[in-house]
Design a protein around this motif. Structure first.
Motif, PDB file in Angstrom:
ATOM      1  N   GLY A  35      18.904  26.441  -8.914  1.00 46.16           N
ATOM      2  CA  GLY A  35      19.661  25.677  -9.886  1.00 46.16           C
ATOM      3  C   GLY A  35      18.963  24.417 -10.321  1.00 46.16           C
ATOM      4  N   TRP A  36      19.575  23.763 -11.310  1.00 42.75           N
ATOM      5  CA  TRP A  36      19.105  22.493 -11.827  1.00 42.75           C
ATOM      6  C   TRP A  36      20.218  21.465 -11.736  1.00 42.75           C
ATOM      7  N   TYR A  37      19.870  20.284 -11.256  1.00 43.67           N
ATOM      8  CA  TYR A  37      20.759  19.137 -11.204  1.00 43.67           C
ATOM      9  C   TYR A  37      20.140  18.008 -12.020  1.00 43.67           C
ATOM     10  N   ARG A  38      20.961  17.029 -12.387  1.00 45.43           N
ATOM     11  CA  ARG A  38      20.429  15.852 -13.060  1.00 45.43           C
ATOM     12  C   ARG A  38      21.152  14.609 -12.571  1.00 45.43           C
ATOM     13  N   GLN A  39      20.472  13.473 -12.699  1.00 41.90           N
ATOM     14  CA  GLN A  39      21.016  12.224 -12.208  1.00 41.90           C
ATOM     15  C   GLN A  39      20.548  11.066 -13.072  1.00 41.90           C
ATOM     16  N   VAL A  40      21.474  10.169 -13.396  1.00 39.30           N
ATOM     17  CA  VAL A  40      21.156   8.941 -14.108  1.00 39.30           C
ATOM     18  C   VAL A  40      21.488   7.773 -13.190  1.00 39.30           C
ATOM     19  N   PRO A  41      20.864   6.607 -13.400  1.00 42.15           N
ATOM     20  CA  PRO A  41      21.133   5.456 -12.535  1.00 42.15           C
ATOM     21  C   PRO A  41      22.614   5.116 -12.479  1.00 42.15           C
ATOM     22  N   GLY A  42      23.120   4.892 -11.269  1.00 50.54           N
ATOM     23  CA  GLY A  42      24.500   4.500 -11.076  1.00 50.54           C
ATOM     24  C   GLY A  42      25.500   5.635 -11.058  1.00 50.54           C
ATOM     25  N   LYS A  43      25.044   6.876 -11.212  1.00 51.01           N
ATOM     26  CA  LYS A  43      25.940   8.017 -11.212  1.00 51.01           C
ATOM     27  C   LYS A  43      25.500   9.041 -10.176  1.00 51.01           C
ATOM     28  N   GLN A  44      26.442   9.880  -9.775  1.00 51.61           N
ATOM     29  CA  GLN A  44      26.140  10.935  -8.814  1.00 51.61           C
ATOM     30  C   GLN A  44      25.305  12.030  -9.465  1.00 51.61           C
ATOM     31  N   ARG A  45      24.499  12.674  -8.642  1.00 48.10           N
ATOM     32  CA  ARG A  45      23.771  13.840  -9.105  1.00 48.10           C
ATOM     33  C   ARG A  45      24.764  14.951  -9.435  1.00 48.10           C
ATOM     34  N   GLU A  46      24.591  15.607 -10.578  1.00 48.26           N
ATOM     35  CA  GLU A  46      25.523  16.632 -11.009  1.00 48.26           C
ATOM     36  C   GLU A  46      24.809  17.950 -11.258  1.00 48.26           C
ATOM     37  N   LEU A  47      25.531  19.031 -11.000  1.00 51.43           N
ATOM     38  CA  LEU A  47      25.002  20.363 -11.259  1.00 51.43           C
ATOM     39  C   LEU A  47      24.975  20.618 -12.760  1.00 51.43           C
ATOM     40  N   VAL A  48      23.830  21.072 -13.254  1.00 51.28           N
ATOM     41  CA  VAL A  48      23.678  21.435 -14.653  1.00 51.28           C
ATOM     42  C   VAL A  48      23.850  22.936 -14.834  1.00 51.28           C
ATOM     43  N   ALA A  49      23.142  23.715 -14.029  1.00 53.72           N
ATOM     44  CA  ALA A  49      23.198  25.171 -14.130  1.00 53.72           C
ATOM     45  C   ALA A  49      22.701  25.778 -12.836  1.00 53.72           C
ATOM     46  N   ALA A  50      23.177  26.970 -12.523  1.00 53.71           N
ATOM     47  CA  ALA A  50      22.743  27.688 -11.337  1.00 53.71           C
ATOM     48  C   ALA A  50      22.674  29.171 -11.644  1.00 53.71           C
ATOM     49  N   ILE A  51      21.813  29.860 -10.907  1.00 55.26           N
ATOM     50  CA  ILE A  51      21.643  31.294 -11.098  1.00 55.26           C
ATOM     51  C   ILE A  51      21.409  31.947  -9.745  1.00 55.26           C
ATOM     52  N   THR A  52      22.103  33.044  -9.495  1.00 56.95           N
ATOM     53  CA  THR A  52      21.937  33.772  -8.244  1.00 56.95           C
ATOM     54  C   THR A  52      20.731  34.694  -8.327  1.00 56.95           C
ATOM     55  N   ARG A  53      20.349  35.244  -7.201  1.00 59.83           N
ATOM     56  CA  ARG A  53      19.207  36.152  -7.169  1.00 59.83           C
ATOM     57  C   ARG A  53      19.450  37.373  -8.048  1.00 59.83           C
ATOM     58  N   GLY A  54      20.691  37.827  -8.105  1.00 65.90           N
ATOM     59  CA  GLY A  54      21.015  39.000  -8.892  1.00 65.90           C
ATOM     60  C   GLY A  54      21.232  38.747 -10.368  1.00 65.90           C
ATOM     61  N   GLY A  55      21.408  37.480 -10.765  1.00 68.69           N
ATOM     62  CA  GLY A  55      21.538  37.177 -12.174  1.00 68.69           C
ATOM     63  C   GLY A  55      22.742  36.378 -12.643  1.00 68.69           C
ATOM     64  N   PRO A  56      23.913  36.450 -11.971  1.00 71.04           N
ATOM     65  CA  PRO A  56      25.054  35.675 -12.468  1.00 71.04           C
ATOM     66  C   PRO A  56      24.744  34.189 -12.545  1.00 71.04           C
ATOM     67  N   THR A  57      25.281  33.529 -13.569  1.00 68.67           N
ATOM     68  CA  THR A  57      24.993  32.126 -13.828  1.00 68.67           C
ATOM     69  C   THR A  57      26.270  31.325 -13.984  1.00 68.67           C
ATOM     70  N   ASN A  58      26.149  30.009 -13.840  1.00 67.03           N
ATOM     71  CA  ASN A  58      27.215  29.102 -14.213  1.00 67.03           C
ATOM     72  C   ASN A  58      26.611  27.817 -14.739  1.00 67.03           C
ATOM     73  N   TYR A  59      27.364  27.137 -15.623  1.00 73.01           N
ATOM     74  CA  TYR A  59      26.886  25.944 -16.306  1.00 73.01           C
ATOM     75  C   TYR A  59      27.928  24.847 -16.273  1.00 73.01           C
ATOM     76  N   ALA A  60      27.450  23.614 -16.300  1.00 70.42           N
ATOM     77  CA  ALA A  60      28.341  22.495 -16.534  1.00 70.42           C
ATOM     78  C   ALA A  60      28.918  22.602 -17.939  1.00 70.42           C
ATOM     79  N   ASP A  61      30.170  22.181 -18.103  1.00 72.20           N
ATOM     80  CA  ASP A  61      30.809  22.271 -19.411  1.00 72.20           C
ATOM     81  C   ASP A  61      30.009  21.534 -20.489  1.00 72.20           C
TER      82      ASP A  61
END
Length: 123
Positions: A35-61
């Motif tokens: 997966g990919w996460y992102r972080q800006v100063p003063g904020k928590q690291r957030e999930l951007v997108a993730a993908i399983t080995r088999g292919g299913p994905t999920n994204y931040a809104d």
């Protein structure tokens, strides 16, 4: 021994595109969810997108419809195609992978993190 190396960050104008890459290397038995996460100063690291080995994905809104995550299992590599970039996408982007590693004492499953790559979107 196991490490993740990121590339592809940079400076782009709003509406532009970037493609991030992250390759896992080392004594790897298997690479599971990535997966990919992102972080800006003063904020928590957030999930951007993730993908399983088999292919299913999920994204931040906030990135649905604009970003696409994909992977090449043969290369132990995950990608993030970022289109229609907005200034609010500006952040340090971190690659993450759940990896089962081959160790001298056996196998070990844990999360690994990339070094981070800066993405800056100008208005």
């Amino acid at each position: 021994q196991v490490q993740l190396v990121e590339s592809g960050g940079g400076l782009v104008q709003a509406g532009g595109s970037l493609r991030l890459s992250c390759a896992a290397s080392g004594s790897i038995f298997s690479v599971n969810t990535m997966g990919w996460y992102r972080q800006v100063p003063g904020k928590q690291r957030e999930l951007v997108a993730a993908i399983t080995r088999g292919g299913p994905t999920n994204y931040a809104d906030s990135v649905k419809g604009r970003f696409t995550i994909s992977r090449d299992n043969a290369k132990n590599t995950v990608y993030l195609q970022m289109n229609s970039l907005k200034p609010e996408d500006t952040a340090v982007y971190y690659c993450n992978a759940d990896i089962t590693a081959n160790q001298a004492m056996g196998v070990m499953k844990r999360d690994y993190w990339g070094q981070g790559t800066q993405v800056t979107v100008s208005s």
